[in-house]
Each structure stands twice: as structure tokens, then as C-alpha cells.
Write a protein that holds these residues in place. Structure first.
Motif, PDB file in Angstrom:
ATOM      1  N   THR A 175      -8.118  -8.564  -0.646  1.00 47.97           N
ATOM      2  CA  THR A 175      -9.065  -7.510  -1.010  1.00 47.97           C
ATOM      3  C   THR A 175      -9.864  -7.878  -2.251  1.00 47.97           C
ATOM      4  OG1 THR A 175      -7.593  -6.291  -2.508  1.00 47.97           O
ATOM      5  CG2 THR A 175      -7.428  -5.807  -0.155  1.00 47.97           C
ATOM      6  N   GLN A 195      -0.462  -0.458 -10.018  1.00 49.02           N
ATOM      7  CA  GLN A 195      -1.280   0.356  -9.131  1.00 49.02           C
ATOM      8  C   GLN A 195      -1.121   1.850  -9.400  1.00 49.02           C
ATOM      9  OE1 GLN A 195       0.198  -0.845  -5.347  1.00 49.02           O
ATOM     10  NE2 GLN A 195      -0.976  -2.749  -5.257  1.00 49.02           N
ATOM     11  N   SER A 235      -7.946  -1.788   0.044  1.00 47.26           N
ATOM     12  CA  SER A 235      -6.862  -1.492   0.973  1.00 47.26           C
ATOM     13  C   SER A 235      -5.752  -0.687   0.324  1.00 47.26           C
ATOM     14  CB  SER A 235      -6.282  -2.788   1.555  1.00 47.26           C
ATOM     15  OG  SER A 235      -5.706  -3.575   0.541  1.00 47.26           O
ATOM     16  N   GLU A 236      -5.612  -0.708  -1.001  1.00 49.25           N
ATOM     17  CA  GLU A 236      -4.530   0.039  -1.650  1.00 49.25           C
ATOM     18  C   GLU A 236      -4.759   1.532  -1.532  1.00 49.25           C
ATOM     19  OE1 GLU A 236      -2.136   2.009  -4.298  1.00 49.25           O
ATOM     20  OE2 GLU A 236      -1.734   0.856  -2.560  1.00 49.25           O
ATOM     21  N   LEU A 251       0.044  -0.224   3.338  1.00 49.09           N
ATOM     22  CA  LEU A 251       0.529  -1.258   2.431  1.00 49.09           C
ATOM     23  C   LEU A 251       1.423  -0.709   1.322  1.00 49.09           C
ATOM     24  CD1 LEU A 251      -2.435  -3.774   2.068  1.00 49.09           C
ATOM     25  CD2 LEU A 251      -0.477  -3.836   3.597  1.00 49.09           C
ATOM     26  N   ASP A 271      -5.588  -8.016  -6.746  1.00 52.13           N
ATOM     27  CA  ASP A 271      -4.166  -7.919  -6.444  1.00 52.13           C
ATOM     28  C   ASP A 271      -3.491  -6.765  -7.171  1.00 52.13           C
ATOM     29  OD1 ASP A 271      -4.127  -8.888  -8.998  1.00 52.13           O
ATOM     30  OD2 ASP A 271      -2.957 -10.688  -8.568  1.00 52.13           O
ATOM     31  N   TYR A 276      -3.141  -7.913  -0.466  1.00 53.48           N
ATOM     32  CA  TYR A 276      -3.838  -7.377  -1.635  1.00 53.48           C
ATOM     33  C   TYR A 276      -4.812  -8.402  -2.210  1.00 53.48           C
ATOM     34  CZ  TYR A 276      -1.010  -3.137  -2.053  1.00 53.48           C
ATOM     35  OH  TYR A 276      -0.433  -1.918  -1.845  1.00 53.48           O
ATOM     36  N   THR A 283       1.557  -8.807  -0.753  1.00 49.30           N
ATOM     37  CA  THR A 283       0.863  -9.361  -1.919  1.00 49.30           C
ATOM     38  C   THR A 283      -0.345 -10.176  -1.494  1.00 49.30           C
ATOM     39  OG1 THR A 283       2.965  -9.454  -3.126  1.00 49.30           O
ATOM     40  CG2 THR A 283       1.146 -10.779  -3.982  1.00 49.30           C
TER      41      THR A 283
END
Length: 528
Positions: free
Chosen positions: A348, A417, A356-357, A362, A351, A345, A342
Motif C-alpha cells: 500500500t 496503526q 488497505s488498513e 487485514l 507499512d 501493508y 506486513t
């Protein structure tokens, strides 16, 4: 400028020697007409590819537009187009090289960066293929040997150590996640670990270098190989005493050796202002340390054997307080893994997704941590039902409440997400039945709504029918041990009182995290 401003996270090279070579390389390019007309050496081509691969990984891992830089990112650039252009150019140059060309250290380095890049985008087959070719070249160069039989400076030997051990870490990563056989077998190399700082004696014993965190990745990877990879682990992982000994050893050789800037508790943050990369480095290292530690305890997600039906895994612990304690430890570690993910995230700038997702690691680790935590909670619900049948009520403690809250919050993150990212969506689908069972079970709401009479030993609306319960409310582990000591410690009745996820057998039977990939219908087409 590009390398100075952007390449802050993945420093797997020796910066000073790299930049010196980088400056020399540009001088050469100014005096040649083209890369393919014979005016540039093979080594210069390899170094050019290394530059491209470093830039590609740097762009791919760039956290967000507010990442602190002082130059290049203030210019309005389309980083997606830059990445596509660099990737195509690097592939074109590499394919043009003759297959019989002898590898150089630059060859190994640029291919290693290519492996990292492919892994981050979940191009697993291509990643494994490139890694295999890279390890083959490293073997040909003798990178696995402490004494390669040729005269080398201290700097050259340190670079060889760094390159070899980076390959080792990646090899062990692929083995842990996908169940591959190791490309670098134990006992067939004798090269020393990197020294981190090239100076053998330093006036500042805890001074950080860009490679400090990588040294601990290597140590963790070696620990994984020593304790959780041998055939004996198939049996050892079910031995509560032996697992406790392994965990103590892990603390001594990994956690207790961390420098202050990377301490798990109250780290020294004075370095953070000077080097912004410390923040993501710290959280990523925490994630690696915790997720590896969780692999020690995974066999104890269901210590009372409530959920193991249909699994071929060994399941007989008896009602053992240490085994029950290991389940709590696994839950605590899973919560810490989720917290680190978390925070990464958040780094980045988003969240609910962010740059990066789009990468592999991750979201996959989030799915794995949620599965571990959820299976533990499901097992606890089965224990709770067994205690209820015996007329025993227990007092759910704050740690258990926190574990439930963490599971539901993290599942919510994955759900947010899912509409944008394929891996998150597949992970949510895998965990959906587990989430639904935990949410709908009577045991889950009771953790937040149960009210107890002080010292009365009964929950509101319930009376105790057990002599065991006369002394007051128990914590869960105490209640289970009390039930066992009074002759009620047998298996849960044959009927399980809630639906079980279809993947539970794979979860219990598969080593490491490879259960996620045993069923190709789960992630298969995404792991190209």
C-alpha cells in the motif's frame, strides 16, 4: 479506461464478456434520455449498477498513488469524492427498483460486489443482510444446479459457476468469522467448480487467468467446510493424529495444486512484470491459505493444558510429542500470516497504515494471528516454569526466538496503526495484557540473553538438579517429554505464575475466529 486501469485486483467477472457487454451498454445509453423514464431495460439498469459496484470496489481497494497505471490516475482526482458519489448513486438506483422484479445474473453480480464493499468497511450487519438477499435470488435463478433446465451456452454456464462459487466463499467467510449458520448448506447444490479457463484443453497448462486465484479460494472454502465445520470437529480438533491427517490432506488438495506463480516457496515471478496485480493476489492468497491452515491447529496452542482454566473446551492431550509439535506448527503458520499481512501493508506504500488498513480483513487477521502466537508463547512460558521447578534447563532454539521477535514486531505495527484506525486500536487493547505478560515474564528476556556452556547442560548461573539433565541441554519439546517420562509430566501447579488475558476462555471455546466477536464490547460498535 477507469475499469482497465483500476480494476486489477478483484476480477470476479469474466473480463472479455464483461467488456463486450460494457461497450454495448454505452451504445444504448447514448440513445435514451434517462434511466427512470422507461427508456432503459431492467437488465441495462442491473448492468449499470454492476459497473458502479465494480468501480466502487476498485476505488476502495486501490493500493496507493504509485500503483502502475498508464492513464486515469495521472489526472488529479479526488477519489474519496468519487467513491461517495458512486455509492450514493448506486444505492439510489437500487432502492428505486420494484421489489417484485425478477433477478438476473447482473443482479447477483452487483449485489455480490456490494457485499465485498460492505465487508471491507466492517459494515457487517448490512453485509450479511445483502448477502442473504443475494443468495435468495441465486436460489431463485437456480445457480446452485448443474442442470438448471434451460439452454445455456458454455460461457453462460461458466459465468453462473463463477457467481455461485463467489457467493459460497463469502458465505463460508461469514460463518468462520462470525459463527453464522451457512446460507448455502452442503449437499443442496450440485453445480461444478469454475473451469477457470473456458478452453478445456490448453497448450499452456499453467497459464494464469484473472480467476485462477479465485479457484483456490473456493477450494480452501470447501476444505474448511469439510474438515472444520461438521459437529465432529468439536472432538476431532483435539486429536493430534487426526489433525495431522487433515493437514496432509490440505497439503495434497490445496498447496500441492498451486500453479508455479502462486507456489508458497520460490514462486515463478515471471508473470509479475506483465500483470502487477499478481503481487497482491499472491500475498492475499497466501494469507488465506495460511490463516485457514492455522485453524486446524488452534486447539494445540496450549497442549500441556497450562492455561485452560475457566474454559469448557476439551483439554486432555497428555504430554504428547505430536501435540507439542502441532503447537510449533501453529506458531510457524501464525508467523507466516503476519509476514503476509506486513507485505500487503508495504504494497500500500505505507507499512504503518495506508489505504488497505482502513479495511476490515487485514487488521482483524493481524489481531487473530497475534492472539494465536501469543497464547502459544504464554503456554511455553508456563512449560518453562514447570521445567525450571523440576531443575531442567532447555536450549531455546532459533525458531522460538524468531516467534518472540515476530510477536513483538507485529504488536508494534498494530500499535503504530492504533491512533488512526479504530479496529487496530481495539485489537491492541485486546492484546495489551498478553503483550505485557510476555514482555515482563522472566522467560522472555532469557530467550535472548541465556548463555550456555558448550555441552555442560546448564545455563550460566544455574546448576542441574535433575538426573534427566545430565546429558546436556534439551530443546523444549525434548525436555517436556523427558520430564513426562520420569514421572513429572503432570499439570502445572494450581497457581499460574502470571496473569492470564480475560478473553482466553473465549479463545479456547469458540470455533474459527468467532471468539473475537463473541464479546460485543471488543468490536461491537465498529461492526455496524
Amino acid at each position: 479506461m477507469f475499469l482497465r486501469e483500476i480494476n486489477r485486483v478483484y476480477e470476479m467477472i469474466h473480463p472479455s464478456s464483461f467488456h463486450s457487454r460494457y461497450n454495448e451498454w454505452w451504445v444504448v445509453q447514448e440513445n435514451v434520455d434517462g434511466m427512470f423514464d422507461g427508456g432503459i431495460s431492467d437488465e441495462d439498469i442491473d448492468f449499470g449498477l454492476l459497473i458502479l459496484r465494480v468501480c466502487l470496489l476498485s476505488v476502495q481497494c486501490l493500493p496507493h498513488s504509485k500503483y502502475p497505471t498508464s492513464g486515469i490516475l495521472e489526472i488529479n482526482l479526488d477519489l474519496d469524492r468519487i467513491e461517495e458519489w458512486f455509492y450514493s448513486l448506486a444505492n439510489e438506483i437500487e432502492k428505486a427498483q420494484p421489489p417484485e422484479k425478477k433477478p438476473t445474473l447482473f443482479t447477483i453480480q452487483h449485489r455480490f460486489y456490494h457485499v465485498c464493499y460492505l465487508r471491507n468497511y466492517a459494515k457487517i450487519r448490512e453485509c450479511w443482510s445483502v448477502l442473504s438477499a443475494t443468495v435468495k435470488d441465486a436460489h431463485e435463478m437456480g445457480l446452485h444446479m448443474k442442470d438448471p433446465g434451460i439452454p445455456l451456452s458454455d460461457l453462460s454456464m461458466e459465468l453462473r459457476r463463477r457467481v455461485f462459487w463467489n457467493l459460497y466463499v463469502m458465505d463460508r467467510f461469514m460463518c468462520t468469522f462470525f459463527g453464522h449458520w451457512p446460507l448455502i448448506p452442503e449437499g443442496y447444490f450440485d453445480i461444478e467448480l469454475p473451469h477457470d479457463n473456458l478452453h478445456m484443453i490448453t497448450a499452456r497448462p499453467y497459464a494464469l487467468t484473472p480467476f485462477t486465484d479465485r479457484v483456490f479460494y473456493i477450494k480452501v472454502a470447501r476444505y474448511l467446510t469439510a474438515f472444520t465445520s461438521p459437529p465432529s470437529w468439536t472432538t476431532d480438533q483435539y486429536n493430534p493424529v487426526l489433525v495431522a491427517e487433515f493437514a496432509q490432506r490440505y497439503k495434497e488438495v490445496i498447496i500441492d495444486q498451486l500453479p508455479p506463480a502462486f507456489w508458497l516457496e520460490n514462486p515463478d515471478t515471471r508473470w509479475d512484470a506483465a500483470e502487477p496485480a499478481i503481487l497482491p493476489k499472491r500475498e492475499t492468497l497466501y494469507l488465506f491459505i495460511y490463516s485457514t491452515k492455522a485453524s486446524l491447529y488452534r486447539a494445540f496452542a496450549d497442549p500441556c493444558n497450562n492455561l485452560h482454566r475457566g474454559s469448557s473446551a476439551r483439554t486432555r492431550y497428555g504430554t504428547d510429542l505430536l501435540a507439542l509439535s502441532h503447537r510449533r506448527t501453529l506458531m510457524d503458520i501464525a508467523c507466516k500470516v503476519i509476514s503476509s499481512i506486513t507485505r500487503l501493508y508495504v504494497l500500500t506504500g505505507d507499512d504503518e497504515g495506508g489505504t488497505s488498513e482502513q479495511m476490515f480483513l487485514l487488521p482483524i487477521l493481524l489481531v487473530e494471528a497475534l492472539a494465536c502466537l501469543g497464547v502459544c508463547l504464554l503456554s511455553i512460558q508456563a512449560d518453562t516454569r514447570r521445567l525450571s521447578i523440576a531443575g531442567i534447563q532447555y536450549n531455546p532454539d532459533s525458531d522460538l526466538r524468531y516467534s518472540y521477535a515476530t510477536f513483538f514486531d507485529a504488536y508494534g505495527l498494530l500499535s503504530r496503526q492504533a491512533p488512526q484506525y479504530g479496529i487496530a486500536k481495539r485489537g491492541m487493547n485486546i492484546l495489551e495484557s498478553l503483550h505485557g505478560t510476555l514482555r515482563s515474564s522472566p522467560g522472555s528476556p532469557s530467550l535472548f540473553r541465556m548463555e550456555y556452556y558448550g555441552g555442560a547442560g546448564t545455563a550460566r548461573g544455574h546448576s542441574s538438579s535433575s538426573q534427566i539433565h545430565g546429558a546436556g541441554c534439551f530443546h523444549l519439546e525434548q525436555a517436556l517429554m523427558s520430564l513426562h517420562s520420569h514421572g513429572g509430566g503432570g499439570e502445572l501447579p494450581a497457581r499460574v505464575f502470571f496473569p492470564l488475558p480475560e478473553w482466553l476462555s473465549s479463545f479456547f471455546d469458540s470455533p474459527g475466529r468467532s471468539w473475537l466477536f463473541r464479546d460485543r464490547s471488543a468490536f461491537g460498535d465498529l461492526l455496524s
